[in-house]
Design a protein around this motif. Structure first.
Motif, PDB file in Angstrom:
ATOM      1  N   GLU A 230      38.488  38.711  25.472  1.00 42.03           N
ATOM      2  CA  GLU A 230      37.035  38.830  25.671  1.00 42.03           C
ATOM      3  C   GLU A 230      36.325  37.669  24.984  1.00 42.03           C
ATOM      4  O   GLU A 230      36.741  37.231  23.920  1.00 42.03           O
ATOM      5  CB  GLU A 230      36.520  40.152  25.085  1.00 42.03           C
TER       6      GLU A 230
ATOM      7  N   HIS B 294      34.876  44.111  17.435  1.00 46.77           N
ATOM      8  CA  HIS B 294      34.161  45.354  17.114  1.00 46.77           C
ATOM      9  C   HIS B 294      34.136  45.602  15.609  1.00 46.77           C
ATOM     10  O   HIS B 294      33.220  46.233  15.092  1.00 46.77           O
ATOM     11  CB  HIS B 294      34.768  46.523  17.892  1.00 46.77           C
TER      12      HIS B 294
ATOM     13  N   TRP C 185      32.347  37.341  19.884  1.00 45.28           N
ATOM     14  CA  TRP C 185      32.382  36.947  21.298  1.00 45.28           C
ATOM     15  C   TRP C 185      31.683  35.590  21.452  1.00 45.28           C
ATOM     16  O   TRP C 185      32.067  34.791  22.269  1.00 45.28           O
ATOM     17  CB  TRP C 185      31.630  37.975  22.146  1.00 45.28           C
TER      18      TRP C 185
ATOM     19  N   TRP D 274      22.969  37.971  25.215  1.00 48.81           N
ATOM     20  CA  TRP D 274      23.733  38.342  26.409  1.00 48.81           C
ATOM     21  C   TRP D 274      23.501  39.780  26.823  1.00 48.81           C
ATOM     22  O   TRP D 274      23.529  40.114  28.007  1.00 48.81           O
ATOM     23  CB  TRP D 274      25.219  38.085  26.193  1.00 48.81           C
TER      24      TRP D 274
ATOM     25  N   GLU E 146      31.146  50.593  31.081  1.00 47.07           N
ATOM     26  CA  GLU E 146      29.772  50.984  31.443  1.00 47.07           C
ATOM     27  C   GLU E 146      29.687  51.169  32.954  1.00 47.07           C
ATOM     28  O   GLU E 146      28.812  50.611  33.622  1.00 47.07           O
ATOM     29  CB  GLU E 146      28.724  49.971  30.963  1.00 47.07           C
TER      30      GLU E 146
ATOM     31  N   HIS F 279      38.256  38.988  31.805  1.00 44.04           N
ATOM     32  CA  HIS F 279      37.119  39.766  31.308  1.00 44.04           C
ATOM     33  C   HIS F 279      35.821  39.196  31.860  1.00 44.04           C
ATOM     34  O   HIS F 279      35.572  37.995  31.747  1.00 44.04           O
ATOM     35  CB  HIS F 279      37.079  39.758  29.778  1.00 44.04           C
TER      36      HIS F 279
ATOM     37  N   TRP G 198      27.709  34.014  26.327  1.00 42.69           N
ATOM     38  CA  TRP G 198      27.589  35.036  25.282  1.00 42.69           C
ATOM     39  C   TRP G 198      26.552  34.664  24.221  1.00 42.69           C
ATOM     40  O   TRP G 198      25.990  35.560  23.577  1.00 42.69           O
ATOM     41  CB  TRP G 198      28.938  35.235  24.581  1.00 42.69           C
TER      42      TRP G 198
ATOM     43  N   LYS H  80      38.862  43.252  33.398  1.00 34.44           N
ATOM     44  CA  LYS H  80      37.972  44.254  32.793  1.00 34.44           C
ATOM     45  C   LYS H  80      36.541  43.755  33.021  1.00 34.44           C
ATOM     46  O   LYS H  80      36.212  42.632  32.622  1.00 34.44           O
ATOM     47  CB  LYS H  80      38.277  44.374  31.303  1.00 34.44           C
TER      48      LYS H  80
ATOM     49  N   TRP I 178      39.950  41.910  20.962  1.00 35.26           N
ATOM     50  CA  TRP I 178      38.949  42.935  21.234  1.00 35.26           C
ATOM     51  C   TRP I 178      38.469  43.662  19.970  1.00 35.26           C
ATOM     52  O   TRP I 178      37.328  43.560  19.578  1.00 35.26           O
ATOM     53  CB  TRP I 178      39.528  43.954  22.241  1.00 35.26           C
TER      54      TRP I 178
HETATM   55  C1  NOJ Z   1      31.346  47.241  25.830  1.00 35.31           C
HETATM   56  C2  NOJ Z   1      32.747  47.547  26.212  1.00 35.31           C
HETATM   57  O1  NOJ Z   1      32.964  48.921  26.296  1.00 35.31           O
HETATM   58  C3  NOJ Z   1      33.663  46.924  25.193  1.00 35.31           C
HETATM   59  O2  NOJ Z   1      34.992  47.296  25.436  1.00 35.31           O
HETATM   60  C4  NOJ Z   1      33.477  45.443  25.224  1.00 35.31           C
HETATM   61  O3  NOJ Z   1      34.238  44.873  24.184  1.00 35.31           O
HETATM   62  C5  NOJ Z   1      32.005  45.053  25.021  1.00 35.31           C
HETATM   63  N1  NOJ Z   1      31.173  45.819  25.863  1.00 35.31           N
HETATM   64  C6  NOJ Z   1      31.776  43.582  25.325  1.00 35.31           C
HETATM   65  O4  NOJ Z   1      31.966  43.325  26.686  1.00 35.31           O
END
Ligand code: NOJ
Length: 688
Positions: A348, A311, A317, A358, A474, A393, A354, A423, A307
């Motif tokens: 994820e 970021h 992804w 996406w 979200e 996910h 993706w 998730k 994860w």
């Molecule tokens: C936003 C989510 O809050 C985050 O946790 C996730 O990694 C990305 N979207 C991709 O799904």
């Protein structure tokens, strides 16, 4: 006719509420909290327009504010009303949560059901019930539209419920109808300077008449049991007055309804301190009991995952040379989870869809086709062999139609791989969430309008069929539905840790002490704490806390699913501090807020549900402070070993964020705990 009914009602009221002759003479229907401090009164104006008023200790806190709805064609239901009857009930019951910030919840309130009927002289006057529940710590109020000849299918075009605050309190707020959903930094202003359309919870602090810094009435406006309606935000109608604003469908209608029907509860939380808002349980009490009979398969837990590397921009992804969700990476994470006792490993980017755009509505997602470099069968069985589980996910791009078409098979696929938590994600912006109309066209909706509210509910119900719990990112805001669907384990719904990544702009050191008293009033948040490499983005101090501050988040930001969000290799140099993340529970017997000032600092203690251990978390904003709290929450007469994870002298979130010290001490309930918090710092304590 109206006058006659009303006089009759006043007499009934006097009888129903016992010896309150003064009230009986004032043409008001009054219902008081069990402790008598809070009092809600409903009145009808001369034109039969209902209003409510709220007072605390005899002082008005919500001035007379209108009630009613506008139906299709501008037809107001809430004028020319008469009172057809009132029933009152005093309830005091206690129930147990399968998981939660507390084990038991006391539901102690006085209810009044005020039956209103239109005084039109027509044979079938329309009827509406206003239900008030007054708790010691707040008011819940809703509309019910019983099945009736004059009202069957109907459309709500507007809701007239108003909140006219007296005084001009300090407000902590984010704007409704922004592109980025609820993911904004909270602003602190006088209420009169807040925006024109605000999300709830809206937190308010009134000046303390005695000048005590942490005290003074605090209030929050929110809603409970948002099951089949549009989410309510607050539209400004005066300097300190707001009206319910329901997120519209793309058709312009706010709510499509059919009797019997009811609105969610409009709630006003009231406390003597900001901490009282945090422990308020009205939303849970106002939500229907669990619709899932056997909840034993719903298990809180801690997880790691593929994860943060995405970021940070190290992995992706999308498929390609830096693809994160490979079989090899997943097995490496599983080994780490297994070694350190994590119950889940999130992966994820494992599924097709993706590549390309996406985030522009997710039309291409498949929730059943793994990328070729991810062997779902092998990874899931490796996880089981190692005593952990894969966490599924499903990023949907906010595309409910694509997701709903695949939901049953997608959940079944995950269940067949022993996955018990998924998730889900709804990355999409503004009023852009696709819906397929009856004509086959694509309409665009808000993610908190009635269409998406119902989608989230359908997803919870379909997941429950396969014994799967959800962690929704979200999401629409929380309104207590974790009671009704306990498989709604947690959600995002605010700026989480990810905003401290290079793409996010940072949250600022006052974000957490603000979140505790704003977003967290909705319920659990998957904030994803536990970043130890606080400068990983290479641009200085990007994560605006110290390392001890990250540990504190596990206690402060309640979630029955907590992530250790950093890369495993970043934990290796700090295994002594990592021990706190391994030890800290995610399911609590009780919670107590020891101090706090919204946006500045907060200290919370919680007792583990499975042992006698207590845990404490404290966090300050950018200002250094000293925590000095009595330990009288501990069991009297018991000796505890306190393991204290604190900021080292000279620690600072900007210049020296990793400096921490771990001490151990014997303590009892008669002792105090004193510790210094660095700027942006925090404190985490285990009492064994
Ligand atoms: C936003 C989510 O809050 C985050 O946790 C996730 O990694 C990305 N979207 C991709 O799904």
């Amino acid at each position: 006719m109206r006058l006659a009914c009303f006089l009759l009602f006043v007499i009934m009221t006097a009888a129903a509420y016992g010896p309150a002759p003064a009230e009986a003479q004032t043409d008001r229907m009054v219902v008081a909290s069990p402790d008598g401090r809070l009092e809600a009164a409903v009145t009808l104006t001369a034109d039969g327009v209902p209003h409510y008023r709220l007072s605390l200790d005899g002082q008005t806190i919500v001035a007379p504010s209108r009630l009613g709805v506008v139906l299709a064609g501008g037809d107001t239901l809430g004028v020319d009303m008469t009172v057809a009857g009132v029933d009152t009930t005093l309830r005091d019951r206690t129930w147990t949560q399968p998981w939660g910030a507390t084990q038991t919840v006391r539901d102690h309130h006085r209810e009044a059901r005020i039956q209103l009927s239109e005084d039109t002289g027509e044979p079938n006057p329309r009827r509406m019930v206003i239900v008030l529940r007054v708790f010691d710590d707040g008011l819940g109020l809703r509309y019910e539209w019983p099945e009736q000849p004059g009202l069957d299918r109907f459309r709500i075009e507007d809701e007239l419920t108003a909140f006219r605050f007296v005084d001009n309190p300090t407000a902590w707020w984010i704007r409704a109808y922004e592109a980025d959903r609820y993911e904004q930094l909270y602003r602190e202003t006088r209420l009169s300077d807040a925006g024109y359309a605000l999300h709830t919870p809206l937190t308010l602090a009134f000046p303390d008449p005695y000048g005590t810094p942490e005290a003074g009435p605090h209030m929050a406006v929110h809603e409970a049991a948002l099951l089949d309606y549009a989410a309510m935000s607050l539209r400004r109608i005066g300097p300190t007055a707001f009206e319910a604003d329901l997120a519209p469908w793309s058709t312009g209608t706010r709510v499509y309804a059919r009797t019997p029907f009811s609105s969610p509860w409009r709630t006003v939380l009231v406390g003597d301190t900001p901490g009282d808002l945090v422990t308020n349980q009205m939303a849970l009490n106002l939500s229907p009991p669990s619709r899932i009979e056997d909840t034993s398969w719903i298990q809180p837990g801690k997880y790691i995952g593929i994860w943060w590397a995405m970021h940070l921009g190290e992995w992706t992804w999308v498929s390609g040379p830096r693809h994160g969700a490979t079989t090899a990476h997943a097995k490496w994470y599983i080994d780490f989870a297994s070694k350190h006792g994590f119950s889940g490993v999130l992966v994820e980017g494992w599924n097709e869809g993706w590549d390309g755009t996406w985030a522009a509505s997710g039309w291409d997602f498949s929730f059943t086709t793994p990328y070729p470099d991810f062997d779902l069968d092998a990874v899931a069985s490796y996880a089981r062999e190692k005593g952990t589980r894969l966490i599924g996910h499903h990023e949907t791009g906010g595309n409910a139609p694509v997701y709903e078409a695949q939901m049953d098979t997608a959940y079944a696929l995950m269940a067949s791989h022993d996955v018990s938590v998924i998730k889900t994600g709804y990355v999409n912006y503004g009023m852009n969430f696709p819906r397929i109309t009856a004509e086959g066209d694509t309409a665009r909706e808000w993610n908190y309008g009635q269409f998406m509210v119902n989608h989230y509910r359908r997803s919870l119900e379909a997941a429950a069929e396969q014994e799967i719990a959800l962690n929704i990112h979200e999401p629409m805001k929380g309104t207590g539905l974790r009671r009704t669907y306990p498989n709604l384990l947690t959600r995002e719904g605010a700026r989480g840790q990810e905003f401290n990544a290079p793409w996010g702009g940072g949250n600022g050191p006052d974000h957490v002490p603000t979140l505790v008293f704003t977003r967290m009033l909705e319920g659990p948040m998957d904030f994803t704490p536990g970043i130890f490499d606080l400068t990983a983005t290479g641009e200085g101090a990007d994560v605006p806390t110290t390392l001890a501050g990250q540990l504190a988040l596990y206690v402060l930001l309640y979630s029955p699913l907590q992530m250790a969000a950093d890369l495993p290799e970043n934990y290796e140099p700090h295994m002594d501090a990592f021990q706190f993340i391994k030890d800290v529970p995610v399911n609590w017997a009780e919670t107590t807020v020891l101090n706090g000032r919204v946006g500045d600092y907060v200290t919370i203690a919680r007792r583990d549900r499975h042992s006698a251990d207590w845990y404490l978390g404290a966090k300050t904003d950018g200002t250094a402070r000293t925590v000095d709290v009595p330990l009288d929450f501990l069991e009297a007469g018991t000796r505890y070993t306190a393991t204290i994870y604190r900021d080292a002298a000279g620690a600072d979130w900007q210049a020296n964020s990793v400096a921490y010290v771990i001490d151990t001490r014997e303590v009892t309930a008669a002792d105090r705990l004193t510790a210094d918090l660095a700027p942006g710092g925090g404190l985490a304590v285990r009492f064994e």
